[in-house]
Design a protein around this motif. Structure first.
Motif, PDB file in Angstrom:
ATOM      1  N   ASP A 641       0.868  -1.174   0.000  1.00 46.02           N
ATOM      2  CA  ASP A 641       0.000   0.000   0.000  1.00 46.02           C
ATOM      3  C   ASP A 641       0.905   1.224   0.000  1.00 46.02           C
ATOM      4  O   ASP A 641       1.510   1.546   1.020  1.00 46.02           O
ATOM      5  CB  ASP A 641      -0.882  -0.048   1.260  1.00 46.02           C
ATOM      6  N   GLU A 643       0.389   4.280   0.079  1.00 42.90           N
ATOM      7  CA  GLU A 643      -0.004   5.418   0.923  1.00 42.90           C
ATOM      8  C   GLU A 643       0.413   5.250   2.376  1.00 42.90           C
ATOM      9  O   GLU A 643       0.705   6.215   3.063  1.00 42.90           O
ATOM     10  CB  GLU A 643      -1.515   5.604   0.858  1.00 42.90           C
ATOM     11  N   THR A 644       0.394   4.012   2.866  1.00 43.65           N
ATOM     12  CA  THR A 644       0.754   3.776   4.269  1.00 43.65           C
ATOM     13  C   THR A 644       2.079   3.047   4.399  1.00 43.65           C
ATOM     14  O   THR A 644       2.649   2.973   5.479  1.00 43.65           O
ATOM     15  CB  THR A 644      -0.305   2.904   4.964  1.00 43.65           C
ATOM     16  N   GLY A 645       2.552   2.442   3.321  1.00 47.23           N
ATOM     17  CA  GLY A 645       3.762   1.619   3.386  1.00 47.23           C
ATOM     18  C   GLY A 645       3.498   0.222   3.917  1.00 47.23           C
ATOM     19  O   GLY A 645       4.424  -0.546   4.164  1.00 47.23           O
ATOM     20  N   PHE A 646       2.246  -0.128   4.058  1.00 45.60           N
ATOM     21  CA  PHE A 646       1.900  -1.441   4.614  1.00 45.60           C
ATOM     22  C   PHE A 646       2.106  -2.537   3.569  1.00 45.60           C
ATOM     23  O   PHE A 646       1.786  -2.358   2.400  1.00 45.60           O
ATOM     24  CB  PHE A 646       0.437  -1.441   5.066  1.00 45.60           C
ATOM     25  N   LEU A 683       9.513  -7.933   8.069  1.00 44.31           N
ATOM     26  CA  LEU A 683       8.518  -6.855   8.127  1.00 44.31           C
ATOM     27  C   LEU A 683       8.311  -6.228   9.506  1.00 44.31           C
ATOM     28  O   LEU A 683       7.932  -5.064   9.598  1.00 44.31           O
ATOM     29  CB  LEU A 683       7.160  -7.388   7.646  1.00 44.31           C
ATOM     30  N   LEU A 684       8.488  -6.992  10.549  1.00 41.82           N
ATOM     31  CA  LEU A 684       7.951  -6.546  11.833  1.00 41.82           C
ATOM     32  C   LEU A 684       8.945  -6.400  12.983  1.00 41.82           C
ATOM     33  O   LEU A 684       8.884  -5.446  13.759  1.00 41.82           O
ATOM     34  CB  LEU A 684       6.863  -7.533  12.283  1.00 41.82           C
ATOM     35  N   HIS A 709      -2.658 -13.695  12.134  1.00 45.61           N
ATOM     36  CA  HIS A 709      -3.241 -12.769  11.141  1.00 45.61           C
ATOM     37  C   HIS A 709      -2.244 -12.369  10.073  1.00 45.61           C
ATOM     38  O   HIS A 709      -2.623 -12.127   8.930  1.00 45.61           O
ATOM     39  CB  HIS A 709      -3.691 -11.469  11.824  1.00 45.61           C
ATOM     40  N   GLU A 710      -0.973 -12.235  10.471  1.00 44.37           N
ATOM     41  CA  GLU A 710       0.019 -11.725   9.521  1.00 44.37           C
ATOM     42  C   GLU A 710       0.615 -12.838   8.666  1.00 44.37           C
ATOM     43  O   GLU A 710       1.374 -12.579   7.752  1.00 44.37           O
ATOM     44  CB  GLU A 710       1.149 -11.004  10.273  1.00 44.37           C
ATOM     45  N   THR A 766       9.805  -1.678   7.495  1.00 42.07           N
ATOM     46  CA  THR A 766       8.606  -1.214   8.201  1.00 42.07           C
ATOM     47  C   THR A 766       7.836  -0.242   7.314  1.00 42.07           C
ATOM     48  O   THR A 766       8.398   0.348   6.388  1.00 42.07           O
ATOM     49  CB  THR A 766       8.993  -0.488   9.501  1.00 42.07           C
ATOM     50  N   PRO A 767       6.562  -0.036   7.617  1.00 44.94           N
ATOM     51  CA  PRO A 767       5.783   0.916   6.817  1.00 44.94           C
ATOM     52  C   PRO A 767       6.429   2.295   6.776  1.00 44.94           C
ATOM     53  O   PRO A 767       6.472   2.931   5.723  1.00 44.94           O
ATOM     54  CB  PRO A 767       4.426   0.955   7.540  1.00 44.94           C
ATOM     55  N   GLN A 768       6.954   2.729   7.905  1.00 45.59           N
ATOM     56  CA  GLN A 768       7.580   4.055   7.916  1.00 45.59           C
ATOM     57  C   GLN A 768       8.775   4.099   6.973  1.00 45.59           C
ATOM     58  O   GLN A 768       8.977   5.066   6.248  1.00 45.59           O
ATOM     59  CB  GLN A 768       8.019   4.432   9.340  1.00 45.59           C
ATOM     60  N   ARG A 771       7.577   4.169   3.374  1.00 45.95           N
ATOM     61  CA  ARG A 771       7.105   5.515   3.023  1.00 45.95           C
ATOM     62  C   ARG A 771       8.289   6.462   2.816  1.00 45.95           C
ATOM     63  O   ARG A 771       8.274   7.285   1.910  1.00 45.95           O
ATOM     64  CB  ARG A 771       6.214   6.081   4.148  1.00 45.95           C
TER      65      ARG A 771
END
Ligand SMILES: Cc1cc2nc3c(=O)[nH]c(=O)nc-3n(C[C@H](O)[C@H](O)[C@H](O)COP(=O)(O)OP(=O)(O)OC[C@H]3O[C@@H](n4cnc5c(N)ncnc54)[C@H](O)[C@@H]3O)c2cc1C
Lengths: 783, 285
Positions: A641, A643-646, A683-684, A709-710, A766-768, A771
């Motif tokens: 994504d 927009e969020t980096g997810f 990722l985490l 979930h992930e 990471t998402p940050q 981005r």
């Protein structure tokens, strides 16, 4: 059920190769497991840990009447000082409790002893540490800077270990390259996060002065040897038990100061002392790993054939060196295995282990390979782009295809399927269909990416491989005792120390085929230095190969003896005896005898064997193999994504070759778990230090392992290339899942980022960070 | 990770609870509701209350009803109470949708609506909900009853206008207009984690134009709040991409972002822009 595979004797194997259910599970899933923290104790310990990353201890003020142990009480206890006799290694000692100096946040400074955990924690709250703090070194590059404070006097420049290689003729080949591709990779620090954190329980036996240390460890015998050395006691006065162990992943293969202190205390108090680590302690003060900077350059010829690799590895090893492997484990593994699955003849590497004011580094599933694989696989994808090739094509051109293959660092790769697993993965994932879907999605503003990771996984290596590192303690071999008791039940005592790997089941399958009995007649005994033969425990994807090999050797001896007994009792030629269904049978007749009655006979009617056979039915096997390489191709498909980096991992596929598979279900489980940790790494998961050396991720809300979930569904495909370097023909597969996942996921992320001209070479991505990479690419474009 | 010693008190009536609170608040006494925030904090010894007044058996605090104007939510009402509709009003669907984003199922079975408000985590979904919809908090003590408007209630990270001896007895959440539209969106790295930014929006459409817009943002600042600039960008505009983007941009410019190790100010603004726009888009689904 799987079709029977051909066995070592040429006949069909009945049990090896079958996905039978794990014999260890009924107890575990019904809550009947035995864990260290379940044991009652008279005294409980709480450690008071340093709040400062660097400094000198002025005083430790303890509440009146409390029993608080400090370094002053431990003058007779040696420091933990692991040793390498190579690679400019500088021995540094770690005191069991900080002795005048603190070197990382979380270092144990004092131990409070009380009658309950609660009370010990209450008293620990009242202990006052007066520490003159100094500015810490948190990042390895800062620790390397000239003029940086020295963390240990014996290690100038904070470099504790340094490996260098350069193949002859490197410079000429480098100069001849058509293209040089470079990558600056960063792997942030991680914690193995076993479900069960550390725990120890030391009980003093007044009748004989012995101490029994029950602890959550991957190597009980080495704990005994090491602790007895440090405390100056006889090994026979210490028994170490590893009961059920709730995961280790390498974190529990190093000696920790806390366990040493517990044994010392049990002897001092002549009583029972226990400690259960809490999650916060585990995250700040157990062991960390994977904190590395890797710069890698590849020299390619005009056809995108890799000619040479040049690497610089800086591994942040923390404040001390882990025992027994030493902190060379990460940088030296990176150096030895960087070329991975590719045919590359020229190699240069500088690999350094750097001391900092952070928690000590130790092995974590995969050790350096998740990082070097991610780095090398990113390099291959970058090179593919530079040559306008498909990522699959560049791998086809460079993967090793003839065996045995001697690598540029001198490792010998046995028969494997680097190319075949790649082709299998390409076929199963259906690359053209994916590319079409990716194109359609992009038109709708959705960004998919695909990433490949091909790699080799060195497993099951014996003592020569460890000796090559110059280790003062050189693990490698394993011994197994297999015996049949007078009632016909089989027991295998092993020096390996499984903690979730299912070895009780897989070894029973190997024995069952040799002796012609069902696996549930076999009991595998491990994790107790009083009952198991000396061994090195379970780590480095070694147990099935090495302990399995020793099991096979011992079981074959038992088999040979059973045939002799049967030949006596059935009055038939040995060649005519077959062992099956719990019986010895004379081939082509209806004459047979149960294994139980043969066992009874050899114990209780020894005189009948006319002195030709020794009494009893117990044999031992030892195995020390050269090592064997598993291999795999991982493929990740992600949706990013922008927009969020997810990043969501949408599909995950593994095509794997680990030689003969003893139990497919257990093998699959190893890969699944490994991939989960690898996705966490990608990722985490990240241990974050602030500038003062404090940890910002000291709980499982801030330090983030993936949850169900992930996790995507992991699709598995196997090729079985029987290993010629392992007598069971099996290769190890404990670490591959973790090794491949960061590379596959990062390549997929970068594929998804292609339309933006953005790249990310940092794990976790990471998402940050994603981005930030997108923002940087936009700024570049508009500039 | 064992809590410091404490004494647990179990009042049965509101009067008893308030009396205990007034007596023990000065001696480090605290309310225990669902325990899903307080107990972990005690385990880390970040809080060491000497007394816990456990309100889980206090009669009458399980109130969850509507008088046609507002929904009243008592101090014992759990997050899980909102898994299904609780009132015949669009508010019910809003609460059900939002509740699913709070933590995980077992935590929702224990944690309470009012406990979330009293705890005042900047990223709490219920704090965002009450701030956006303009709830009224009913605080009670032996000294009397106070009504506190949501905008005056939240007072920074984990800080509220409640006095030490006050119990948040219930919350009144105004019902939405029958034709109200709402949307919600949040961002977190793992399912069930606290949001790194969240947004709840509600509005009506009058003559094809947005009216009475409410745009709340959570997780981005010390307390969730309505963002007037974003609401202004919506009111009078037709619902759709142009207005939504303008409002999202206005919100991201208006916030004063919290920073932490995984979220710098720049990235938090990115997230605010995304969650506000996506909440608005959700309102059309
Ligand atoms: C793993 C995990 C994930 C979570 N994720 C989320 C999430 O995504 N979103 C979210 O909003 N929350 C999340 N939470 C927190 C959860 O929602 C809590 O239940 C909630 O924040 C507090 O409610 P409680 O009833 O459990 O309060 P408690 O933990 O009992 O109390 C919290 C605080 O409020 C005070 N208090 C409680 N009730 C009252 C009252 N009626 N009057 C005055 N003071 C009171 C207590 O004294 C205490 O200081 C998570 C929790 C966990 C453990």
């Amino acid at each position: 059920m799987n079709a029977p595979t051909k066995g070592s004797r040429g006949d069909a194997l009945k049990w090896v190769g079958r996905a039978i259910r794990r014999l260890e599970d009924p107890a575990l899933v019904t809550g009947q497991g035995h864990f260290t923290a379940d044991l009652p104790a008279t005294h409980w310990v709480r450690f008071v840990r340093s709040p400062n990353a660097a400094g000198t201890i002025n005083s430790i003020k303890t509440p009146d009447g409390a029993l608080v142990i400090t370094a002053a009480d431990l003058t007779a206890v040696k420091k933990i000082t692991p040793m390498l006799h190579k690679f400019e290694y500088k021995p540094v000692g770690q005191p069991v409790l900080a002795d005048g100096v603190v070197r990382f946040v979380g270092e144990a400074v004092a131990a409070v002893v009380a009658s309950s955990e609660e009370e010990a924690e209450d008293i620990a709250d009242l202990v006052e540490l007066d520490i003159s703090a100094s500015a810490p070194l948190v990042d390895a590059r800062d620790a390397l800077a000239s003029g940086a404070p020295q963390i240990h006097t014996g290690a100038p420049g904070n470099v504790i270990v340094k490996g260098e290689v350069k193949t002859a003729g490197f410079d000429d080949v480098w100069a001849s390259a058509a293209k040089i591709i470079k990558i600056d990779a960063r792997s942030h620090r991680q914690n193995a996060t076993p479900m069960e954190a550390r725990a120890a329980h030391a009980a003093y036996d007044k009748t004989n002065g012995r101490v029994t240390l029950t602890c959550t460890t991957q190597m009980p015998h080495l704990m005994r040897t090491a602790i007895a050395d440090l405390l100056g006691m006889r090994e026979s006065d210490l028994r170490v038990i590893a009961p059920d162990v709730g995961g280790g992943f390498g974190q529990k293969m190093s000696l920790c100061t806390e366990y040493v202190l517990l044994v010392w205390l049990a002897r001092k108090l002549k009583s029972t002392v226990a400690w259960t680590e809490d999650r916060r302690e585990n995250l700040i003060a157990s062991f960390h790993s994977r904190d590395q900077y890797v710069t890698l350059e590849g020299a390619f010829d005009k056809d995108a054939k890799l000619l040479a690799l040049r690497a610089d590895v800086v591994s942040n090893v923390g404040a001390y060196s882990c025992f027994p492997t030493t902190c060379g484990v990460e940088p030296l593994m990176a150096m030895a295995e960087m070329p991975g699955p590719y045919d590359v003849r020229q190699y240069q590497c500088l690999a350094r282990g750097v001391l900092t004011n952070t928690c000590t580094m130790a092995a974590y599933r995969g050790v350096s390979r998740p990082i070097i694989t991610f780095t090398l696989e990113r390099l291959m994808d970058k090179a593919a782009k530079a040559f306008a090739l498909d990522p699959v094509d560049i791998r086809r051109r460079n993967l090793i295809g003839t065996f045995p293959y001697t690598s540029a660092t001198g490792l010998i790769y046995d028969e494997a399927t680097y190319k075949e697993t790649l082709e299998m993965a390409v076929h199963e994932i259906d690359v053209p269909a994916f590319r079409a879907r990716q194109k359609e999605a992009r038109a709708k503003g959705r960004y998919l990416g695909i990433g490949f990771a091909t790699f080799s996984e060195r497993t099951g290596y014996g003592s020569p491989a460890f000796a090559a590192r110059g280790m003062a303690i050189t693990p490698g071999w394993e011994t197994v005792h297999v015996s049949v008791d007078p009632s016909g039940y089989v027991e295998a005592r092993i020096g390996a120390s499984p903690h979730g790997q299912g070895l009780r089941t897989t070894l029973a399958q190997i024995i069952a085929d040799e002796l012609g009995i069902p696996p549930d007649l076999v009991k595998v005994v491990h994790g107790d230095t009083d009952t198991a033969p000396y061994g090195w425990g379970t780590f480095a994807s070694r147990s099935l190969v090495i302990s399995g090999g020793a099991t096979l050797i011992a079981a074959r001896k038992v088999r040979a003896k059973l045939i002799k007994i049967a030949s006596h009792m059935l009055e038939a030629a040995e060649n005519d005896i077959v062992l099956e269904d719990g019986h010895a049978k004379v081939a082509g007749t209806d004459r047979s005898i149960t294994i139980a009655s043969m066992a009874r006979e050899i114990y209780t009617q020894t005189h009948r064997f006319k002195g030709e056979l020794e009494p009893g039915l117990s044999e031992s096997g030892t195995y020390d193999p050269p090592g064997t390489f598993s291999n795999a191709c991982h493929v990740a498909i992600v949706e990013l994504d922008p927009e969020t980096g997810f990043v969501k991992v949408e599909r995950y596929l593994v095509a794997e070759d680990a030689g003969r598979i003893i139990n497919p279900m257990i093998a699959d489980g190893q890969v699944h778990g490994g991939v989960a940790q690898g996705i966490g790494n990608a990722l985490l998961e990240e241990i974050v230090y602030d500038g003062d050396g404090g940890i910002l991720t000291a709980n499982l809300a801030d330090y983030m392992p993936p949850t169900a979930h992930e996790m995507p569904h992991v699709e598995l495909h196997h090729i079985e290339t029987p290993s010629t370097q392992s007598i069971t023909k099996a290769k190890g597969l404990g670490e591959g899942g973790t090794i491949g996942a960061p590379a596959a996921v990062l390549n997929a992320i970068n594929d998804a980022l292609t339309p933006f001209n953005a790249e990310i070479d940092t794990i976790p991505a990471t998402p940050q960070r994603i981005r930030a990479a997108l923002r940087e690419a936009t700024t570049k474009k508009s500039a | 990770m064992k809590p410091a010693p404490f004494v647990r008190h179990v009042p049965r009536t509101l009067q008893q609870a308030l009396a205990m609170l007034s007596q023990l608040a000065g001696q480090d006494g605290r309310i225990l509701a669902g325990g899903q925030s307080l107990v972990p904090i005690m385990a880390f010894r970040l809080a060491k209350p000497a007394h816990l007044i456990d309100i889980n058996e206090v009669e009458g605090l399980d109130r969850l009803d509507s008088d046609g104007k507002a929904l009243t939510i008592g101090a014992r009402v759990r997050h899980a109470a909102f898994h299904g509709p609780v009132v015949d009003n669009p508010l019910a669907a809003l609460l059900t949708y939002v509740a699913r984003h709070i933590a995980h199922y077992p935590i929702r079975m224990r944690g309470t609506f009012c406990g979330s408000l009293a705890h005042a985590d900047p990223a709490s979904e219920w704090c965002l909900t009450t701030a956006t919809l303009g709830a009224t908090m009913i605080a009670r003590s032996t000294r009397g009853t106070r009504e506190i408007a949501a905008k005056d209630f939240f007072d920074g990270i984990m800080s509220t206008a409640l006095a030490e001896d006050e119990l948040l007895a219930e919350v009144r959440l105004p019902l939405l207009a029958a034709d109200a539209k709402f949307g919600f969106n949040e961002f977190s790295r793992r399912a069930g984690d606290f949001a790194m930014a969240s947004s709840l929006v509600a509005y009506r459409v009058v003559d094809s134009k947005i009216a009475e817009a409410r745009v709340g943002v959570g997780g981005a600042e010390p307390s969730p709040r309505r963002i007037a600039e974003a609401e202004a960008a919506l009111n009078g505009q037709p619902p759709g991409d142009a207005a939504f983007r303008a409002a999202a941009l206005a919100a991201s410019d208006a916030v004063d972002p919290l920073e932490d190790h995984q979220t710098n100010a720049e990235y938090r603004r990115d997230l605010v822009r995304v969650v506000v726009r996506r909440a608005l888009e959700h309102s059309l689904q």
